[in-house]
Structures are given as C-alpha cells and as structure tokens.
Enzyme design. Sequence first.
Site, mmCIF file in Angstrom:
data_model
loop_
_atom_site.group_PDB
_atom_site.id
_atom_site.type_symbol
_atom_site.label_atom_id
_atom_site.label_comp_id
_atom_site.label_asym_id
_atom_site.label_seq_id
_atom_site.Cartn_x
_atom_site.Cartn_y
_atom_site.Cartn_z
ATOM 1 N N HIS A 327 -12.509 39.149 12.108
ATOM 2 C CA HIS A 327 -13.809 38.712 11.572
ATOM 3 C C HIS A 327 -14.872 39.106 12.608
ATOM 4 C CE1 HIS A 327 -16.620 36.508 9.221
ATOM 5 N NE2 HIS A 327 -16.251 35.264 9.463
ATOM 6 N N HIS A 366 -12.841 46.029 4.760
ATOM 7 C CA HIS A 366 -13.484 44.777 4.384
ATOM 8 C C HIS A 366 -12.775 44.198 3.183
ATOM 9 C CE1 HIS A 366 -16.632 41.908 3.455
ATOM 10 N NE2 HIS A 366 -17.057 42.115 4.685
ATOM 11 N N ASP A 419 -19.635 45.664 11.819
ATOM 12 C CA ASP A 419 -19.397 45.643 13.258
ATOM 13 C C ASP A 419 -19.420 47.019 13.902
ATOM 14 O OD1 ASP A 419 -18.747 42.765 13.549
ATOM 15 O OD2 ASP A 419 -17.227 43.299 12.088
HETATM 16 N N1 COA Z 1 -7.962 50.682 9.744
HETATM 17 C C1 COA Z 1 -6.848 51.223 9.195
HETATM 18 N N2 COA Z 1 -6.263 50.734 8.089
HETATM 19 C C2 COA Z 1 -6.829 49.678 7.524
HETATM 20 C C3 COA Z 1 -7.989 49.077 8.026
HETATM 21 C C4 COA Z 1 -8.548 49.620 9.190
HETATM 22 N N3 COA Z 1 -9.629 49.073 9.741
HETATM 23 N N4 COA Z 1 -8.322 48.032 7.255
HETATM 24 C C5 COA Z 1 -7.406 47.969 6.285
HETATM 25 N N5 COA Z 1 -6.495 48.962 6.451
HETATM 26 C C6 COA Z 1 -5.333 49.216 5.626
HETATM 27 C C7 COA Z 1 -4.212 48.253 6.027
HETATM 28 O O1 COA Z 1 -3.375 48.806 7.008
HETATM 29 C C8 COA Z 1 -3.518 48.046 4.727
HETATM 30 O O2 COA Z 1 -2.654 49.142 4.485
HETATM 31 P P1 COA Z 1 -1.076 48.920 4.136
HETATM 32 O O3 COA Z 1 -1.033 47.951 3.001
HETATM 33 O O4 COA Z 1 -0.610 50.269 3.821
HETATM 34 O O5 COA Z 1 -0.460 48.333 5.348
HETATM 35 C C9 COA Z 1 -4.630 48.134 3.710
HETATM 36 O O6 COA Z 1 -5.674 48.888 4.304
HETATM 37 C C10 COA Z 1 -5.177 46.781 3.306
HETATM 38 O O7 COA Z 1 -5.510 46.090 4.494
HETATM 39 P P2 COA Z 1 -5.490 44.540 4.598
HETATM 40 O O8 COA Z 1 -5.588 44.197 6.035
HETATM 41 O O9 COA Z 1 -4.348 43.990 3.823
HETATM 42 O O10 COA Z 1 -6.829 44.220 3.791
HETATM 43 P P3 COA Z 1 -7.691 42.954 3.944
HETATM 44 O O11 COA Z 1 -8.677 42.943 2.853
HETATM 45 O O12 COA Z 1 -6.827 41.766 4.075
HETATM 46 O O13 COA Z 1 -8.351 43.224 5.365
HETATM 47 C C11 COA Z 1 -9.740 43.415 7.200
HETATM 48 C C12 COA Z 1 -9.657 43.290 5.666
HETATM 49 C C13 COA Z 1 -11.189 43.278 7.590
HETATM 50 C C14 COA Z 1 -8.920 42.297 7.847
HETATM 51 C C15 COA Z 1 -9.157 44.769 7.636
HETATM 52 O O14 COA Z 1 -9.850 45.794 6.994
HETATM 53 C C16 COA Z 1 -9.201 44.970 9.140
HETATM 54 O O15 COA Z 1 -8.281 44.550 9.853
HETATM 55 N N6 COA Z 1 -10.261 45.650 9.652
HETATM 56 C C17 COA Z 1 -10.423 45.828 11.090
HETATM 57 C C18 COA Z 1 -11.080 44.613 11.711
HETATM 58 C C19 COA Z 1 -12.554 44.528 11.376
HETATM 59 O O16 COA Z 1 -13.295 45.470 11.541
HETATM 60 N N7 COA Z 1 -12.955 43.328 10.955
HETATM 61 C C20 COA Z 1 -14.352 43.050 10.624
HETATM 62 C C21 COA Z 1 -14.514 42.849 9.168
HETATM 63 S S1 COA Z 1 -16.211 42.665 8.733
#
Ligand code: COA
Length: 482
Positions: A327, A366, A419
């Site tokens: 987050h 996201h 971010d």
């Molecule tokens: N880089 C690479 N792959 C990513 C990714 C990223 N930043 N964000 C998501 N993915 C991929 C995941 O590996 C997953 O792939 P898989 O199912 O083959 O393993 C898929 O996309 C879905 O990701 P998931 O984490 O399940 O989606 P979510 O909606 O739960 O996650 C976040 C959202 C924000 C947690 C995730 O995108 C993330 O970890 N981002 C990086 C942290 C970040 O920048 N957070 C700030 C958010 S405003």
Amino acid sequence: MRTQNDVELANSHNNTQIENNQSTVETLISRVLGVPEYLITDQLEYQSIMEWDSLGHISLLLALEKCYGLEILPEDRTLLTSVGAIKKYFDPDSSEAVKNGFNSEVIESSNKTLYRGLNGIAFDKTRISSIDGKNGHLHYRGYSIHDLVEQSHFEETAYLLLYGKMPTAKQLEDFDRELKNSRKIPPAMLDIISKLDRAHPIEVLRTVISAMAMYDEERNSSMFFKRRSIRLIAQIPTIIAAHLKLRSGQTIIEPSATLSHADNFLYMLHGTPPTKRVSSVFEKILILHADHGSNASAFAARVVASTNSDLYSSLTAAIATFAGELHGGAIEKVIGMIKEIGRPELAAAYVERQHAARKPVMGFGHRVYQTEDPRARHLREIAYNLSREGGEPLWFDILEAVVEAMKSYIGKGIDVNVDFYASVIYHLLSIPDDLFISVFAAGRLPGWIAQVQEQYDNNILIRPLLTYTGEKDLSYVPINKR
Ligand code: COA
C-alpha cells in the site's frame, strides 16, 4: 450481476458478433491464453495451466468484454474461473444462469460466497470519491482530479473532502485560519517524539496520533469532530518535521502562522520556505494524495469507526495499514528500487530478476485500476520537469526505462500506480527517503477523515465472514495422551 435486459440489449447490438462467436468461446480462450484449442474443455480452470495465470485471466476478461460488448461486473469476475462457467455466462440461451446469478449458485454449494481479499466487493455506498478502474478516472466529490490538480489547492480540496462541497471565499478563509492556528503541538507530544528518535517516521506518526487521543478529553464526542479533524490535518506536518529535526539533533522549526499548508510543511522540513515552483509542485502532490476510496487504509479506518471507536483510533489503524509495502509503503520501496537499478540500461535486467523471483515491481499494479492510474499522468509530468530543471535527468530516465521494461505487463493491465513517479518527485524535493510514507499519509489525512465521518454518519458494524476450511469434529485428547 448482469440482468436479462443487459444481456438481451448487448445481444441485439452484437448479434453478428455473437453469431460469429457462438461456437468460438473456446477459440477466443485458446487465442488469448495462447494454448491449443483441444485443451480448452469445460473443465479447464483458472490457474490449472501455466498460461491461465492472473495476467492471462485479466486479458481473457478484457477480450470477452470486447467480443461480447458487455461489462463484466466486478462481483462476477471472480466467478468466471472455468471454461464451463465462461460459456454459461456468455451463452445467450443460458437465461437461467443470468437470472439466478452465479452468486446464488455459489451460495447454494458452499453456503457462503467467498471473495478473497474482498476483491471487487462494494461494502457500502459513498459520496466521497469515485474510481473508474477500467477507464482510469478519479473524482473527489464529483470533481475530476485533473481539474482539482490544475485549479485547486490543498486547503480547498481538504475542505471539499471534509464538508462535501466547495467552500465560499469566506468559508475557505475561516478554514485556512483555523488550520494555521492549529499547527503547534503540545510540549508533551514533543517529549514522546523525542523518545522515538530511532523509530521509522511512519511508526512515529502512528504512535503519536494514537497518543494524541490523551490530549483530547472530548475524543468520544462527535460535537467537535470538524475542529478535531482540522487540528489533526494541521499538526501532522509538525509531528513529521519535529521528528526529522529531533532525530538528527537539530533545533525544531516552529510552524509558520502565515504560510500555506504545503509551504509550511516544506519550511519545517527544510528551514526555508519553498520557491514558487516547488510550492506549486507540492500542492499538486498533496491534492493527488488526498483520497482514494475504500483502499486498505481507508477500509481499516472505517472498520474501526464502525465499532464507534474514536477518530484517533481510526487514523492509527489507517496509518498502520498504509505503512505496508503493498500500500503506501510502496513509495519508499520504489525509490530504493530506482537507486538499486542505478542506470536506465539496467532496468530491463532488474525487471527480469523480479519476474524470475516472482516478486512485484514496486510502483506497478493496482487492485482497482486495470489501466494507468489517473494520478500518474500528472506525477509523470512533474517528475519529468523537476528531473530536467534540476539537472538530474537520470532519475526520470530510469523511471522511463522501467516503464519500457514493464511493457508486456502494462498490456495486461499492470500499469504504473501513484507511487511510481511520486517517489522520484519526493526525492527531487529533497525529502529523506524514509519520510516518504509519512508525507504521503499527511496528504491522505483529509480523505481518511472524510471516510470516518461518512462511516459514523450512516454506521453499520463492518463484520464479514470467513469460510472455515479446517478440520471438524475432532475429539479432545488430554495433553498427557497426545
Ligand atoms: N509487478 C509484477 N507483477 C505484478 C505486479 C507488479 N507490480 N502487480 C501484480 N502483478 C502480477 C502478480 O504477480 C500476479 O500474477 P500471478 O497471478 O501470475 O502470480 C497478478 O499480477 C495479480 O497480482 P495480485 O498481487 O494478485 O493483484 P492484486 O490486485 O492483489 O495486487 C498490488 C495489487 C498493488 C498488491 C500489486 O499490484 C503489487 O504488489 N504491486 C506492487 C506494490 C505497489 O506498488 N503497491 C502500491 C499500490 S497503489
């Protein structure tokens, strides 16, 4: 859930398409996932083959929406997890599935519908922010952030979020005066901050906000909610800046009684008021940070508020939640990543390494946006200009090299989030890396407060369920017999 009307309407609009596609759901799935058609049986399920991972799933849903001219509602997305379910959903003759809904199917079979991570679930109504994740739009109280960032300033946007409408000149003047008059923090709070000098700044903020309740004897009274809110918005920059100075043995800079909120914040951090250019940049950032719907921190704040707990407790929960790296904590991780990459030509290798280690690239992805975060447009432009104007183009060049290296992800809906560019902007504004999360949180405060207020105004205890999957009906064995 789609209604029968939606389906009929879409079907009539897309008759030719549907006719062409009647026997071709399998073909479409095979094409999008890049697997031979003979593998596409009704039993084939999401994540049962390597190609149908979550990225493949997003691409598939987008392709189905395009092909059928229908929007798959968030609550339906998690249900389309097998070829059979997808065929049933899009089969124009399958009126039963549409009428009864997949939800009820799930309820019948498991007695509860399970939405992991509450993905795609609306838990209440709101009049604060609206987010269109598909098209990348964000509005505060009906105003587009694109207009607010160009034409408003932090005080006005904070008023808008807190009071639900734009202020008149007089209202804004009063609000601004109260903010300016509330900036000082009691000496006892400075004592607490000085004892936390080795803690991470976001831990300090969380602890001090929690402790602030002690200095508000009417914390459980809703009568002074607005005054308390204004005081908190005004004092958070003072807390952050005081900790920065105390931990490095410097003298604390007293808040100004005349500078704007944004300028005073930078003044207390740096010792001199910002230039006009820097001031306008920081103002924009604070506006872009001010609210973001029911994300994890706002949800946490609302869960606490839903128990009738006080504002300090809700904000403590919000800050604790915000600090996590998935987050708000991502902003500090992004600058670490950019520094680690070091040179634009090393970005692709970094992305590959993250991919191989199955780790996310910070600043991308996201839960709600399937396209570029609308805030990123402004932040990109600011990062570009600051980077060039400051004679440090390298920072922006590394960011863009990461974006280039992430192209294949972007095509699948994993795009830059708030971010990504903000981290380099903070760095170029000479804000220490470990203060990034706290500065972002200071910007988010009006939004969190508005969320808590809205929860109080129409409260219902937030209490979801868990589906139990553990062992059942075990016999208790005394400890000496185990
Ligand atoms: N880089 C690479 N792959 C990513 C990714 C990223 N930043 N964000 C998501 N993915 C991929 C995941 O590996 C997953 O792939 P898989 O199912 O083959 O393993 C898929 O996309 C879905 O990701 P998931 O984490 O399940 O989606 P979510 O909606 O739960 O996650 C976040 C959202 C924000 C947690 C995730 O995108 C993330 O970890 N981002 C990086 C942290 C970040 O920048 N957070 C700030 C958010 S405003």
